[in-house]
Enzyme design. Structure first.
Site, PDB file in Angstrom:
ATOM      1  CG  ASP A 184       1.098  -0.896   0.498  1.00  0.00           C
ATOM      2  OD1 ASP A 184       2.051  -0.423  -0.150  1.00  0.00           O
ATOM      3  OD2 ASP A 184       0.589  -1.746  -0.766  1.00  0.00           O
ATOM      4  CB  ILE A 185      -3.723   1.507  -2.186  1.00  0.00           C
ATOM      5  CG1 ILE A 185      -4.311   1.920  -1.275  1.00  0.00           C
ATOM      6  CG2 ILE A 185      -4.203   0.954  -3.654  1.00  0.00           C
ATOM      7  CD1 ILE A 185      -4.450   3.765  -1.597  1.00  0.00           C
ATOM      8  CD  GLU A 235       1.791   2.959  -3.072  1.00  0.00           C
ATOM      9  OE1 GLU A 235       2.016   2.183  -3.135  1.00  0.00           O
ATOM     10  OE2 GLU A 235       2.028   4.014  -3.553  1.00  0.00           O
TER      11      GLU A 235
END
Length: 476
Positions: free
Chosen positions: A357-358, A400
């Site tokens: 996950d960004i 994301e």
């Protein structure tokens, strides 16, 4: 009970034509049997009550959008959309009643004034949100650039100078290209066929059309000097069913029907229409009289078959690919996950997953705008693609969030790979010269564990990373 019927087939085949069409008809029959025997979707008590009280659902379509959909001379709905709606109707118990219209504009007006409860195969837009509720996409189709054979591949249309692009009047793609690519000179015409003809006749440099419609029309009309020259990943047709805003229960029922249609069923329907609706063959008298002409026609046929194989291969690839990042999409990753779990269980081999996950992606969007956010995701996908091993599968599963499948990989090895990905992202200079971080949750398969349970543990590990300050790897 259904008003949606099958499409027409060309008459008068001979020889190999009879054999080919007979084989296709057998395939269509077997597909129909499999589809008819599929389990109906589970409806809630409220949804069942809705169907019991309400009569047939009125449906408006685009009467001239071949091969997606059309209304034939008998007043029947046919095409890809019609066949998908037939599957949906069988599985939900909804009965559709077609309301004939002259054109798509009249269908939109009929929906606004209440004559139609459902519109088929349309994109969701802010203007349509004012009176429609939308299902999830029932069909996805990329928009592609069509040029003449000699035109170079189009990687970024913003870099083109002095070139023209032609659209049928009133399309959403025309509005977007006009707004986002002022360097292109916009031309308009009356129909899909006119747009392709203008490119073929050198009256325009390119057009942007649906991949399926472009492949269908190029073959049907024999426009062999045209080719697919590129696509924009965020210019896709996510075709949905639009339901009038006063009918949320009907939208929910149709959504369940949409979810029941498999990628394989969509693929068979597309192949059936693109293959059957094109009439091909050779004039035997001409073959006997002019051998040279026969050789020429045969050569063109072989060239087109080669092109068609490329179009079909591209269509299959796009159905499995995230259009923005060009990584495998959620559908492909989950299908591969099921395969790897089965293999790991049968042979008692290690298997792990990594959820990435960004960190603070909303801040990236706020700072760079959504187009800047898209460019960041594309760059991140490039780093991920270069860092994972050849045996791994990395895909985008939403927003994301990304998932890496790691066959033949135990807990410690997966943690080491996740750390390598985290470090690669932290060391990469993203636009405009900023550094960014990711969090990673790792889980290794336990004996007898299901896919949902494995992903849930990896997600819990990711949550621990978020709670612990981000930019780290956590293992469960």
């Amino acid at each position: 009970m259904e008003s949606i019927v099958t499409h027409r087939r060309p008459a008068g085949p001979t020889g190999w034509g009879r054999v080919r069409i007979a084989a296709i008809l057998v395939g269509v029959f077997l597909f129909a049997v499999r589809s008819a025997t599929a389990e109906p979707v589970a409806l809630s008590p409220d949804e069942k009550a809705y169907l019991a009280v309400h009569g047939p659902v009125t449906l408006c379509v685009d009467p001239d959008w071949v091969p997606f959909e059309s209304i034939n001379a008998r007043g029947e709905h046919e095409g890809i959309a019609a066949d998908l709606l037939r599957l949906l109707a069988r599985r939900t118990g909804v009965t559709f009643e077609l309301v004939p219209t002259r054109d798509w504009d009249e269908s939109l007006e009929a929906s606004k004034d209440g004559r139609c409860q459902v519109l088929s195969f349309l994109n969701k837009t802010p203007a349509r949100d004012e009176w429609l509720l939308f299902t999830e996409p029932i069909f996805n189709d990329s928009n592609v650039f069509i040029t003449r054979e000699e035109h170079p591949f189009i990687d970024d249309p913003a870099g083109l100078t002095g070139e023209s692009i032609v659209f049928p009047r009133g399309t959403s793609m025309e509005e977007r290209v006009r707004s986002e690519y002022p360097n292109l000179r916009i031309l308009t015409t009356d129909s899909e066929m006119d747009a392709l003809s203008m490119v073929s006749d050198r009256k325009a440099d390119m057009t942007m059309r649906s991949l399926i419609i472009a492949a269908y029309t190029i073959k049907k009309e024999g426009l062999f000097n045209l080719k697919i020259a590129g696509r924009l990943p965020n210019y896709a047709n996510n075709l949905r069913l639009g339901v009038v805003g006063t009918q949320p229960v009907l939208r929910d029922i149709l959504d369940k029907g949409v979810a029941s249609i498999t990628p394989q069923e969509r693929g068979r329907i597309v192949n059936e229409h693109v293959a059957i609706n094109v009439q091909t063959g050779l004039d035997k008298a001409l073959v006997l009289k002019i051998g040279l002409a026969f050789a020429l026609v045969a050569g063109l046929g072989l060239a087109w078959n080669y092109k068609l194989k490329k179009y079909n291969a591209e269509l299959m690839r796009l159905s499995r690919t995230d259009l923005l990042t060009d990584l495998p999409n959620r559908r492909q990753v989950m299908a591969r996950l099921d395969e790897e779990l089965g293999r790991a269980g049968r042979y008692h081999r290690p298997f792990s997953v990594i959820i990435l996950d960004i960190d603070h992606f909303k801040a990236i969007n706020d700072r760079l705008g959504h187009q800047g956010g898209d460019r960041f995701l594309i760059a991140f996908a490039g780093v991920l693609r270069e860092t994972v091993r050849s045996c791994d599968l990395a895909g985008r599963i939403g927003g994301e969030e990304f998932l890496v499948l790691c066959p033949e990989t135990d807990r410690e090895q997966a943690a080491h790979l996740a750390e390598r990905i985290r470090a690669a992202v932290a060391g990469h200079a993203f636009e405009p010269g900023r550094r960014h971080s990711i969090s990673a949750g790792v889980a290794a398969l336990l004996p007898g564990e299901t896919a949902d349970a494995l992903l849930c543990r990896a997600d819990d590990a990711l949550y621990r990373c978020k709670e612990g300050g981000r930019n780290k790897v956590c293992v469960l």
